[in-house]
Design an enzyme around this catalytic site. Structure first.
Site, mmCIF file in Angstrom:
data_model
loop_
_atom_site.group_PDB
_atom_site.id
_atom_site.type_symbol
_atom_site.label_atom_id
_atom_site.label_comp_id
_atom_site.label_asym_id
_atom_site.label_seq_id
_atom_site.Cartn_x
_atom_site.Cartn_y
_atom_site.Cartn_z
ATOM 1 N N HIS A 125 -18.127 1.136 13.252
ATOM 2 C CA HIS A 125 -19.189 1.906 13.885
ATOM 3 C C HIS A 125 -19.731 2.915 12.876
ATOM 4 O O HIS A 125 -18.977 3.708 12.311
ATOM 5 C CB HIS A 125 -18.661 2.648 15.115
ATOM 6 C CG HIS A 125 -19.716 3.437 15.829
ATOM 7 N ND1 HIS A 125 -19.532 4.723 16.269
ATOM 8 C CD2 HIS A 125 -20.990 3.119 16.171
ATOM 9 C CE1 HIS A 125 -20.628 5.165 16.856
ATOM 10 N NE2 HIS A 125 -21.532 4.208 16.798
ATOM 11 N N HIS A 126 -21.045 2.862 12.650
ATOM 12 C CA HIS A 126 -21.729 3.811 11.775
ATOM 13 C C HIS A 126 -22.750 4.576 12.598
ATOM 14 O O HIS A 126 -23.876 4.120 12.795
ATOM 15 C CB HIS A 126 -22.435 3.086 10.626
ATOM 16 C CG HIS A 126 -21.505 2.526 9.598
ATOM 17 N ND1 HIS A 126 -21.929 1.613 8.655
ATOM 18 C CD2 HIS A 126 -20.186 2.741 9.357
ATOM 19 C CE1 HIS A 126 -20.906 1.290 7.878
ATOM 20 N NE2 HIS A 126 -19.836 1.967 8.290
ATOM 21 N N GLU A 127 -22.366 5.733 13.110
ATOM 22 C CA GLU A 127 -23.333 6.618 13.752
ATOM 23 C C GLU A 127 -23.947 7.502 12.671
ATOM 24 O O GLU A 127 -23.232 8.213 11.960
ATOM 25 C CB GLU A 127 -22.656 7.478 14.821
ATOM 26 C CG GLU A 127 -23.570 8.519 15.440
ATOM 27 C CD GLU A 127 -24.867 7.929 15.965
ATOM 28 O OE1 GLU A 127 -25.943 8.309 15.456
ATOM 29 O OE2 GLU A 127 -24.805 7.078 16.876
ATOM 30 N N GLU B 225 -24.038 2.029 29.214
ATOM 31 C CA GLU B 225 -23.488 3.374 29.098
ATOM 32 C C GLU B 225 -24.165 4.351 30.062
ATOM 33 O O GLU B 225 -23.578 5.370 30.439
ATOM 34 C CB GLU B 225 -23.605 3.880 27.666
ATOM 35 C CG GLU B 225 -25.018 4.155 27.186
ATOM 36 C CD GLU B 225 -25.063 4.584 25.726
ATOM 37 O OE1 GLU B 225 -24.055 4.396 25.023
ATOM 38 O OE2 GLU B 225 -26.099 5.102 25.283
ATOM 39 N N GLU C 168 -34.999 4.168 26.641
ATOM 40 C CA GLU C 168 -33.885 4.183 27.585
ATOM 41 C C GLU C 168 -34.282 4.670 28.981
ATOM 42 O O GLU C 168 -33.531 5.388 29.642
ATOM 43 C CB GLU C 168 -32.753 5.040 27.015
ATOM 44 C CG GLU C 168 -32.163 4.430 25.754
ATOM 45 C CD GLU C 168 -31.039 5.255 25.154
ATOM 46 O OE1 GLU C 168 -30.107 4.649 24.595
ATOM 47 O OE2 GLU C 168 -31.093 6.502 25.247
ATOM 48 N N GLU D 58 -29.537 -2.464 20.939
ATOM 49 C CA GLU D 58 -29.500 -1.830 22.251
ATOM 50 C C GLU D 58 -30.945 -1.700 22.723
ATOM 51 O O GLU D 58 -31.427 -2.524 23.468
ATOM 52 C CB GLU D 58 -28.817 -0.474 22.159
ATOM 53 C CG GLU D 58 -28.678 0.233 23.490
ATOM 54 C CD GLU D 58 -28.210 1.656 23.330
ATOM 55 O OE1 GLU D 58 -27.405 2.107 24.154
ATOM 56 O OE2 GLU D 58 -28.663 2.326 22.375
ATOM 57 N N HIS E 27 -28.145 0.337 17.494
ATOM 58 C CA HIS E 27 -28.370 1.136 18.696
ATOM 59 C C HIS E 27 -29.368 2.247 18.381
ATOM 60 O O HIS E 27 -29.439 2.729 17.250
ATOM 61 C CB HIS E 27 -27.065 1.722 19.210
ATOM 62 C CG HIS E 27 -26.262 0.762 20.014
ATOM 63 N ND1 HIS E 27 -25.751 1.058 21.266
ATOM 64 C CD2 HIS E 27 -25.898 -0.522 19.765
ATOM 65 C CE1 HIS E 27 -25.102 0.014 21.736
ATOM 66 N NE2 HIS E 27 -25.164 -0.957 20.843
ATOM 67 N N GLU E 28 -30.152 2.609 19.398
ATOM 68 C CA GLU E 28 -31.229 3.605 19.262
ATOM 69 C C GLU E 28 -32.278 3.174 18.242
ATOM 70 O O GLU E 28 -32.997 4.000 17.691
ATOM 71 C CB GLU E 28 -30.678 4.989 18.895
ATOM 72 C CG GLU E 28 -29.803 5.631 19.951
ATOM 73 C CD GLU E 28 -28.346 5.201 19.844
ATOM 74 O OE1 GLU E 28 -27.678 5.104 20.900
ATOM 75 O OE2 GLU E 28 -27.885 4.964 18.706
#
Length: 694
Positions: free
Chosen positions: A399-401, A494, A174, A488, A469-470
């Site tokens: 969404h699964h964080e 963001e 990032e 991502e 993501h990540e």
């Protein structure tokens, strides 16, 4: 599939080639030439030229194993095979309806000269737009289970090229891009400027990430990257300035090992893309062609989507993820408002973040059982919402964080995915913020790359689509797992909320040449309110873009899973501009890159799937410019109505970013549009066929 042929040209079998050997392969169009050589000492090197210009000088290949303790750097050539291939295949979704895969192959089988009796094959494929090669370890008596300590792949440059790079880091991609000469690459000071990245694991003062883009003084564009990253760590790059060389740097695990393999085994492909046209590099499908075909026998359930989300609210201070915050955004009433908006304006889905119990204790504690992925907060009536969404013709997006607790997620995936199916939810956004559990693993290591693959496989069993993501940056695996719609894995929208650096105007003109070569990005474009003090007057962040550029990003940054990122109330103020977001497709039959220069500008035209309509996006960096755009991509004999969403004459990202104009005119393929882009600006165009002379 049509026109496929594979022809063996020669094979030397078990007879060892002479100690000094030289082998060649050329691209089908003969512009690119590969040379593979072993010298008298047994060093194995490769070199690459483009139209007789040196691209990669002779560069060494080899390995170091920690178990068994073997160094592979001196070889005897055992055999050499050559082949050709030419096929056409159709992606499940993508930028084009079909892709040609044409190459010349050279497979060099070598044996260790140091006495270990280990053999490996280096398989090279030369395309019209570059080179791919990988290491293969066949089944053999003297090598079964082995541990990789280092992969010694070199990329030796021919001069001090201009380089587009981000610091080498095992856990995040990032960063903003830096543009310097090779000799001026300085990763640690560049990383020190980045105050808004949640987790940094810097490699050192001599390391950068791939994909890495370079431009030579004589106008060649060169990309170093990889394809088909499976069961292996990410390849970053260490630089040796004295020797003008990059060397592969694999991501280690908790005890310092790079990879655990068992024969037969193969590495990802190492790739070198090269062109004298920036637009040709952007159009390359070499990375995809080096990936295996889809493992999903019936992909008919996989559908590209355009969606809105209960997401940006948290980034601008209107709402928050935890229930205990007192301004929980993922509540039933608020999410119904998003469902109504999505249904009214033709969106497929609504992403909801912060819906599930655990957000009060999710970040920074390195803790296992934060989320169970099936327990909503008490103010979030998921049954009522899924029923309401179904009634409106919309689906919720889960969404699964994981908060980095990957072992916890793996234990719970089946339950979580069954829960999604029971709620009529078919798409999940996964997240991996923070340090990885088990301790010592990295986001880019072999262990995590196996996890991302397991998620794609497990999701496919439940007919679910994934946006990660990540995660590590993609390497074309969406061909093999077409339900893995996007990642991502770079500095996305963001970061427009980041108080230190944000996203500078040139960043989005570099992404197509770097991160996007590996696959679609969930960048989340479409911000219309460009000063972020709407709910917090102390916020000074300003999005470094114009509104017209935000529209253009829907075309220049490709994804089959596109989010209109801003709040519904902000779109309602600019409904005529919002129309472009409503109209623009997320799946395409044709893509034409019209004009491009990394760090400066990108202009691309795309034709919608099953449609005669074309859409064009053009963006610029911090400099205003005029881009002449010939419309030769339009059909011969047809007339189109061009609806042009452009920067107003008084617009600028730092002065009047939300000022735009909408023009309409009739055009044909003989027309040329001179697009005036303000600093940090852009232009988006819809071409709708209105008349045919055929």
């Amino acid at each position: 599939m049509k026109g496929i042929f594979l022809t063996a040209l020669f094979c030397l079998g078990a007879f060892a080639v002479q100690a000094q050997s030289l082998h060649y392969a050329s691209s089908p169009d003969k512009r690119i030439r590969l040379t593979v050589q072993t010298d008298a000492a047994g060093e194995l090197t490769y070199a690459l030229t483009f139209q007789n210009q040196a691209v990669i000088a002779p560069s060494s290949l080899g390995f170091v194993f920690s178990r068994p303790a073997v160094t592979l750097n001196r070889f005897a050539v055992v055999s050499v095979d050559s082949a050709k291939a030419d096929e056409t295949w159709k992606p499940v979704w993508g930028e084009v309806a079909q892709i040609r895969n044409q190459y010349t192959e050279l497979a060099v089988r070598v044996a260790d000269k140091a006495g270990s009796n280990v053999q490996m094959v280096v398989r090279f494929r030369v395309f019209n737009d570059g080179l791919g090669f990988r290491y293969e370890f066949p089944e053999q008596p003297h090598l079964k289970h082995f541990v990789v300590a280092d992969e010694n792949t070199q990329f030796r440059l021919t001069a001090d090229h201009t380089t587009f790079w981000i610091p080498g880091d095992y856990d995040t991609n990032e960063y903003l891009y830096n543009t310097t000469k090779f000799s001026e690459i300085d990763p640690l000071p560049a990383a020190a400027k980045e105050k808004d990245i949640a987790l940094q694991s810097l490699i050192g003062p001599d390391a950068v990430q791939s994909p890495l883009l370079m431009k030579t003084t004589n106008g060649l564009y060169i990309s170093i990257f990889e394809a088909a990253l499976l069961n292996y760590p990410v390849m970053h790059l260490r630089l040796d300035k004295a020797r003008l060389t990059f060397r592969s740097q694999l991501v280690p695990d908790a005890v310092g090992n790079k990879a655990y393999l068992q024969t037969p085994a193969k590495t990802p492909w190492r790739t070198v893309l090269v062109s004298n046209k920036a637009t040709d590099l952007l159009a390359s499908k070499l990375i995809l062609n080096l990936n295996e075909p889809s493992r999903i026998a019936d992909p008919s359930w996989i559908k590209p989507q355009k969606f809105v989300g209960m997401w940006w609210e948290m980034h601008v201070g209107k709402a928050d993820w935890p229930l205990a915050s007192g301004k929980h955004g993922a509540n039933t009433t608020n999410v119904k408002r998003y469902i109504d908006f999505a249904a009214q304006y033709g969106f497929d889905g609504v992403l909801v973040e912060g819906w599930n119990v655990g957000w009060e204790d999710w970040f920074g504690n390195w803790k296992e059982d934060v989320f169970d992925f099936v327990t909503p907060y008490p103010d979030y009536d998921i049954d009522a919402l899924t029923a309401y969404a179904k009634q409106k013709g919309v689906r919720l997006i889960m969404h699964h964080e994981t908060s980095g607790a990957v072992t916890n997620y793996e234990r719970r995936m089946d339950d979580a995915y069954r829960y999604m199916v029971s709620k009529n939810i078919n798409t999940v956004k996964t997240g991996y913020v923070g340090r990885i559990i088990p301790r010592g693993e990295h986001h880019d290591g072999q262990w995590m790359n196996k996890h991302y693959e397991r998620v794609a496989e497990k999701a496919a069993q439940y007919k679910l689509m994934v946006a990660s993501h990540e995660s590590s940056r993609p390497t074309g695996l969406h061909r093999t797992y077409p339900n893995w719609l996007a990642s991502e894995a770079a500095r996305g929208s963001e970061f427009n909320n980041a108080p230190t650096l944000g996203i500078n105007p040139e960043h989005t003109t570099i992404l197509p040449f770097t991160r996007l070569l590996g696959g679609p990005m969930d960048f989340t474009p479409g911000l219309f309110r460009l000063r972020l003090n709407q709910f917090d007057s102390t916020r000074r962040q300003r999005v470094q873009t114009t509104l017209a550029k935000q529209l253009a990003l829907f075309v220049t940054i490709y994804s089959p899973l596109q989010m209109a990122a801003d709040l519904p109330e902000n779109y309602l103020k600019y409904m005529d501009a919002f129309q472009f977001i409503r109209d623009v497709p997320v799946d395409w039959d044709d893509t034409q890159y019209i004009a491009a220069e990394p760090g400066d500008y990108v202009a691309v035209a795309r034709r919608g799937k099953g449609s005669d309509d074309w859409f064009l996006g053009a963006i610029t960096d911090e400099n205003a410019r005029v881009l002449p755009i010939p419309l030769t991509f339009l059909n011969t004999g047809d007339t189109y109505k061009a609806t042009i969403y452009r920067d107003a004459d008084n617009a600028g990202w730092d002065t009047n970013p939300e000022a735009y104009k909408i023009d309409k005119q009739r055009v044909t393929r003989k027309s040329v549009l001179n697009l005036k882009l303000t600093k940090g600006g852009g232009c988006a165009i819809r071409f709708k066929k209105v008349k045919s002379e055929k």
